[in-house]
Scaffold this motif. Structure first.
Motif, PDB file in Angstrom:
ATOM      1  N   ALA A  74      52.811 -74.568  -0.297  1.00 60.69           N
ATOM      2  CA  ALA A  74      53.071 -73.151  -0.039  1.00 60.69           C
ATOM      3  C   ALA A  74      51.869 -72.301  -0.438  1.00 60.69           C
ATOM      4  O   ALA A  74      51.445 -71.403   0.304  1.00 60.69           O
ATOM      5  N   ALA A  75      51.309 -72.576  -1.607  1.00 57.16           N
ATOM      6  CA  ALA A  75      50.143 -71.821  -2.071  1.00 57.16           C
ATOM      7  C   ALA A  75      48.958 -72.039  -1.145  1.00 57.16           C
ATOM      8  O   ALA A  75      48.219 -71.101  -0.811  1.00 57.16           O
ATOM      9  N   ASP A  76      48.768 -73.272  -0.710  1.00 57.08           N
ATOM     10  CA  ASP A  76      47.636 -73.588   0.156  1.00 57.08           C
ATOM     11  C   ASP A  76      47.765 -72.893   1.510  1.00 57.08           C
ATOM     12  O   ASP A  76      46.782 -72.373   2.052  1.00 57.08           O
ATOM     13  N   LEU A  77      48.975 -72.879   2.058  1.00 57.91           N
ATOM     14  CA  LEU A  77      49.192 -72.247   3.357  1.00 57.91           C
ATOM     15  C   LEU A  77      49.045 -70.731   3.283  1.00 57.91           C
ATOM     16  O   LEU A  77      48.627 -70.088   4.253  1.00 57.91           O
ATOM     17  N   ALA A  78      49.389 -70.147   2.147  1.00 51.84           N
ATOM     18  CA  ALA A  78      49.361 -68.686   2.021  1.00 51.84           C
ATOM     19  C   ALA A  78      47.943 -68.135   1.955  1.00 51.84           C
ATOM     20  O   ALA A  78      47.669 -67.041   2.475  1.00 51.84           O
ATOM     21  N   VAL A  79      47.038 -68.869   1.315  1.00 56.14           N
ATOM     22  CA  VAL A  79      45.672 -68.370   1.133  1.00 56.14           C
ATOM     23  C   VAL A  79      44.993 -68.198   2.496  1.00 56.14           C
ATOM     24  O   VAL A  79      44.999 -69.102   3.336  1.00 56.14           O
ATOM     25  N   GLY A  80      44.435 -67.011   2.704  1.00 54.49           N
ATOM     26  CA  GLY A  80      43.756 -66.704   3.959  1.00 54.49           C
ATOM     27  C   GLY A  80      44.630 -65.971   4.955  1.00 54.49           C
ATOM     28  O   GLY A  80      44.128 -65.423   5.943  1.00 54.49           O
ATOM     29  N   GLN A  81      45.924 -65.932   4.708  1.00 50.16           N
ATOM     30  CA  GLN A  81      46.829 -65.247   5.614  1.00 50.16           C
ATOM     31  C   GLN A  81      47.049 -63.805   5.170  1.00 50.16           C
ATOM     32  O   GLN A  81      46.896 -63.470   3.991  1.00 50.16           O
ATOM     33  N   THR A  82      47.391 -62.949   6.130  1.00 46.65           N
ATOM     34  CA  THR A  82      47.776 -61.594   5.767  1.00 46.65           C
ATOM     35  C   THR A  82      49.137 -61.649   5.085  1.00 46.65           C
ATOM     36  O   THR A  82      49.860 -62.655   5.184  1.00 46.65           O
ATOM     37  N   LEU A  83      49.484 -60.565   4.407  1.00 46.48           N
ATOM     38  CA  LEU A  83      50.790 -60.535   3.753  1.00 46.48           C
ATOM     39  C   LEU A  83      51.910 -60.694   4.779  1.00 46.48           C
ATOM     40  O   LEU A  83      52.903 -61.384   4.533  1.00 46.48           O
ATOM     41  N   ARG A  84      51.732 -60.077   5.932  1.00 42.07           N
ATOM     42  CA  ARG A  84      52.753 -60.193   6.974  1.00 42.07           C
ATOM     43  C   ARG A  84      52.868 -61.633   7.457  1.00 42.07           C
ATOM     44  O   ARG A  84      53.978 -62.155   7.647  1.00 42.07           O
ATOM     45  N   GLU A  85      51.734 -62.290   7.640  1.00 31.82           N
ATOM     46  CA  GLU A  85      51.763 -63.692   8.071  1.00 31.82           C
ATOM     47  C   GLU A  85      52.387 -64.584   6.999  1.00 31.82           C
ATOM     48  O   GLU A  85      53.129 -65.526   7.307  1.00 31.82           O
ATOM     49  N   SER A  86      52.099 -64.269   5.748  1.00 34.19           N
ATOM     50  CA  SER A  86      52.634 -65.078   4.651  1.00 34.19           C
ATOM     51  C   SER A  86      54.149 -65.003   4.576  1.00 34.19           C
ATOM     52  O   SER A  86      54.802 -65.946   4.119  1.00 34.19           O
ATOM     53  N   ARG A  87      54.703 -63.900   5.039  1.00 35.06           N
ATOM     54  CA  ARG A  87      56.153 -63.746   4.996  1.00 35.06           C
ATOM     55  C   ARG A  87      56.851 -64.690   5.964  1.00 35.06           C
ATOM     56  O   ARG A  87      58.060 -64.885   5.890  1.00 35.06           O
ATOM     57  N   ARG A  88      56.099 -65.291   6.861  1.00 36.62           N
ATOM     58  CA  ARG A  88      56.692 -66.240   7.814  1.00 36.62           C
ATOM     59  C   ARG A  88      56.728 -67.664   7.267  1.00 36.62           C
ATOM     60  O   ARG A  88      57.247 -68.565   7.914  1.00 36.62           O
ATOM     61  N   LEU A  89      56.157 -67.858   6.095  1.00 43.00           N
ATOM     62  CA  LEU A  89      56.145 -69.202   5.499  1.00 43.00           C
ATOM     63  C   LEU A  89      57.495 -69.462   4.833  1.00 43.00           C
ATOM     64  O   LEU A  89      57.696 -69.193   3.654  1.00 43.00           O
ATOM     65  N   ASP A  90      58.415 -69.988   5.609  1.00 37.75           N
ATOM     66  CA  ASP A  90      59.747 -70.261   5.076  1.00 37.75           C
ATOM     67  C   ASP A  90      59.892 -71.739   4.728  1.00 37.75           C
ATOM     68  O   ASP A  90      58.932 -72.516   4.811  1.00 37.75           O
ATOM     69  N   ALA A  91      61.087 -72.128   4.333  1.00 43.51           N
ATOM     70  CA  ALA A  91      61.330 -73.515   3.921  1.00 43.51           C
ATOM     71  C   ALA A  91      61.050 -74.500   5.045  1.00 43.51           C
ATOM     72  O   ALA A  91      60.573 -75.610   4.809  1.00 43.51           O
ATOM     73  N   ASP A  92      61.335 -74.096   6.290  1.00 45.12           N
ATOM     74  CA  ASP A  92      61.070 -74.987   7.427  1.00 45.12           C
ATOM     75  C   ASP A  92      59.578 -75.280   7.554  1.00 45.12           C
ATOM     76  O   ASP A  92      59.177 -76.419   7.830  1.00 45.12           O
ATOM     77  N   CYS A  93      58.749 -74.247   7.367  1.00 44.85           N
ATOM     78  CA  CYS A  93      57.295 -74.434   7.442  1.00 44.85           C
ATOM     79  C   CYS A  93      56.814 -75.397   6.359  1.00 44.85           C
ATOM     80  O   CYS A  93      55.990 -76.283   6.621  1.00 44.85           O
ATOM     81  N   LEU A  94      57.322 -75.203   5.156  1.00 44.36           N
ATOM     82  CA  LEU A  94      56.893 -76.056   4.045  1.00 44.36           C
ATOM     83  C   LEU A  94      57.349 -77.492   4.260  1.00 44.36           C
ATOM     84  O   LEU A  94      56.591 -78.442   4.021  1.00 44.36           O
TER      85      LEU A  94
END
Length: 336
Positions: A74-94
């Motif tokens: 989750a931390a790795d996927l969030a880095v580099g994304q906008t806050l709005r994009e990060s909000r799409r990182l849900d359990a399915d993505c992980l």
């Protein structure tokens, strides 16, 4: 780590983003509300934000290898994304990034995603955001004296070499295990041979077939015994006890290493009516472990803290317990 896929093992041991960011722009927590103390695993995410984009992320997790892997990805996927994009990182993505999770470990991805989203919300609105996962069941003792399995077991002949306290302990464990969607032995980390031995030595006249008739139908793969916890606990089995006492100690080690993976208080997961019963059982059968927990830390937190200390991952945000603002989350009076 045993019992994990290569992908889970890779992420669980990836500590590049483990830790705490000083002067973070966003702080999100799951499992750290005062009402949740000791009730489930816990996660904290901290974020640095630069021009609406996550420039750095750190996590602290108090849990199993699956939880560590979910937080790391989750931390790795969030880095580099906008806050709005990060909000799409849900359990399915992980879960997809981890190449799937066992059904009974899905909550690890949900917990990581919710903590990350809380940190994103914190970055947007300011202040630490604490949130909670839905509680599956009311918190409290799960086995009562009139539980049918408990009654059956405690009505059997009481062997002279077994104390009433140990019969109560093991009857509670077997009772709660029959309610769950795993084979009774697997729910306790015991194979068929060990379960048969336990029944014949502690509850003469009650066999596995009788328990099977009272147990819930098996629906999901067996609950795994945490190999790392097992390795941590086995050296605490006393070698100067009777054969029977050593057997109970060995069973208890496997049970602790298995039941610690479940959400909630460990004493509740073991079907006991109050926390002091668990502490007393550990003092009886794993005295070295009881002595090591001299400050009366909640047992699940204590066990996983030992693993965290060994593996370099930690939830702790202070160099020692005495100066930590989360002290009350880990330590409590008996019975709470």
């Amino acid at each position: 780590m045993t019992g994990y896929t290569d992908t889970i093992r890779l992420w669980a041991t990836d500590t590049r983003r483990a830790g705490l960011l000083a002067e973070a722009d966003g702080v999100g927590e799951v499992g750290l509300e005062s009402s949740e103390i000791g009730r489930r695993l816990a996660v904290r995410f901290t974020l640095k934000v630069d021009l609406d984009r996550v420039s750095d992320a750190r996590y602290q997790v108090f849990g199993c290898g699956y939880s560590m892997a979910a937080c790391a990805v989750a931390a790795d996927l969030a880095v580099g994304q906008t806050l709005r994009e990060s909000r799409r990182l849900d359990a399915d993505c992980l879960e997809a990034a981890l190449d799937g999770l066992p059904e009974e470990r899905r909550y690890c991805a949900e917990m990581a995603a919710q903590a990350l989203q809380a940190a994103v919300q914190s970055a947007l609105t300011g202040g630490t955001v604490r949130t909670a996962l839905p509680q599956d069941k009311a918190h409290g003792p799960r086995v009562t004296p009139n539980h049918p399995v408990y009654v059956l077991l405690m009505s059997s002949r009481s062997p002279a070499a077994i104390s009433d306290e140990d019969r109560h302990l093991l009857a509670c464990l077997l009772s709660v295990a029959t309610e769950e969607p795993w084979e009774t032995g697997a729910a306790l980390g015991l194979d068929d041979k060990a379960l048969d031995a336990l029944l014949s030595l502690v509850f003469p006249g009650v066999d596995r077939a009788v328990l099977a008739e009272l147990a819930s139908p098996t629906k999901i793969p067996p609950l795994e015994c945490n190999a790392e916890l097992l390795t941590l606990l086995l050296p605490h089995v006393p070698t100067d006890r009777s054969f029977m006492q050593q057997m109970i100690s060995c069973w208890l080690v496997r049970i602790l290493a298995t039941r610690s993976a479940l959400p909630g208080h460990l004493w509740v997961a073991m079907g006991l009516t109050q926390r002091p019963q668990l502490s007393a059982a550990i003092r009886r059968h794993l005295p070295g472990l009881a002595e090591a927990n001299s400050r009366n830390m909640r047992w699940k937190r204590f066990l996983f803290k030992q693993l965290c200390d060994q593996n370099g991952g930690t939830l702790c945000k202070a160099p020692n317990c005495g100066v930590c603002s989360d002290y009350h989350l880990c330590f409590a009076e008996d019975g709470k």
